[in-house]
Scaffold this active site. Structure first.
Site, PDB file in Angstrom:
ATOM      1  CE  LYS A   1      -4.075   1.871   2.405  1.00 54.42           C
ATOM      2  NZ  LYS A   1      -5.036   1.783   1.297  1.00 54.42           N
ATOM      3  CB  SER A   2       3.445   2.163  -2.343  1.00 56.48           C
ATOM      4  OG  SER A   2       2.859   2.012  -3.618  1.00 56.48           O
TER       5      SER A   2
END
Length: 310
Positions: free
Chosen positions: A160-161
């Protein structure tokens, strides 16, 4: 509501900092190059006080995201969990949204991040329905975006960048400019991936179908929905889904920490079912809200009580 001009506290690198003093330098590496990871976590009001939904799972994903992107940070999961509980209590929230973020600081300028410190911050604030209360009640209209979801060797899709969400922003802005509430994205092979910031399910013939989780994020609410469907005896299948299957679905719904369980009643100007949230979507919604508000004893382990200290 301004993100800067608020009262309260933010946890930054192990210390509680007054909200307005939690600042970073303009040369912060993640601001320029987008290397960072985050989580979105919800605390809900329950009869026993605020409780955080699936905190351990969210923090596990945060740690895994950092590992995927090679970000070595200073705090273990127990410390982060304690900080999440304390930030809700310290900001006197009965319910709210929690945002842990790991980002690279200004210690190093240039593309190569070696030498930049990984900083950790956790903020929490009151949160309303992501697309409005009417979206949960009446459903939303979506369009399939002209932007594709990332290929698995372009972006690390299990992380989850921070940088992933440029893709989501472009898709969502395009949809809203065309009069829709939000966007759905296909993968680079043309199969349904997910919403702009939520996972997607459809109902067909009494079965809950979801796209294969490849380029889509492995959502915590998505996992919860699969377990809730199992509790209800609803079959769940994961497979490739084509765009035209969405048009012919009995029901379509989005799941996510922000979206919660949002019905979709129209896709690309084609009515889904009878144009209203369907009965299985409603049943899944009810069960989900029972879980997050502590009314479902069978799923009590999903909630972490907030300790009332600051």
């Amino acid at each position: 509501m301004s993100g800067e001009d608020q009262d309260g506290w933010i946890w930054l690198d192990g210390e509680f900092v007054p909200w307005r003093e939690a600042r970073v330098h303009v040369l912060t590496h993640s601001l320029h190059y987008g290397l960072g990871v985050f989580e979105g976590i919800r605390a809900y009001a329950t009869a026993s006080g605020p409780a955080i939904f699936r905190l351990d799972e969210h923090l596990q994903r945060l740690v895994e995201s950092a590992h995927i992107l090679g970000l070595t940070h200073d705090f273990d999961r127990e410390t982060l969990a304690d900080a999440c509980r304390r930030i809700i209590a310290r900001n006197r929230l009965a319910a709210g949204y929690i945002r842990p973020l790991l980002f690279l600081g200004a210690e190093k300028v240039g593309l190569d991040p070696v030498g930049a410190r990984v900083h950790t911050t956790i903020a929490a604030w009151p949160w309303r329905a992501h697309l409005g209360e009417r979206a949960l009640d009446d459903g939303i209209r979506v369009r399939v975006s002209s932007f594709a979801r990332h290929h698995v060797n372009v972006q690390m899709c299990r992380a989850k960048s921070v940088s992933t969400y440029t893709n989501s922003i472009l898709a969502s802005r395009e949809a809203r400019a065309d009069g829709y509430d939000d966007a759905l994205l296909l993968d680079t092979a043309g199969f349904v991936a997910e919403g702009a910031s939520a996972n997607l399910f459809l109902v067909r013939g009494g079965t809950l179908l979801e796209p294969e989780v490849t380029s889509a994020l492995d959502g915590i609410t998505r996992r919860s929905m699969i377990e809730i469907a199992g509790d209800m005896g609803l079959p769940v299948r994961s497979r490739r889904i084509t765009r035209d299957e969405l048009y012919c679905a009995d029901e379509v719904l989005l799941t996510g920490t922000a979206a919660e369980i949002t019905p979709v009643v129209e896709v690309d100007r084609r009515r889904v079912g009878d144009g209203r949230p369907g009965p299985l979507t409603r049943a899944l919604q009810r069960r989900y809200f029972d879980c997050v508000h502590g009314r479902d004893a069978a799923r009590g382990e999903w909630l972490t009580p907030v300790v009332e200290h600051g």
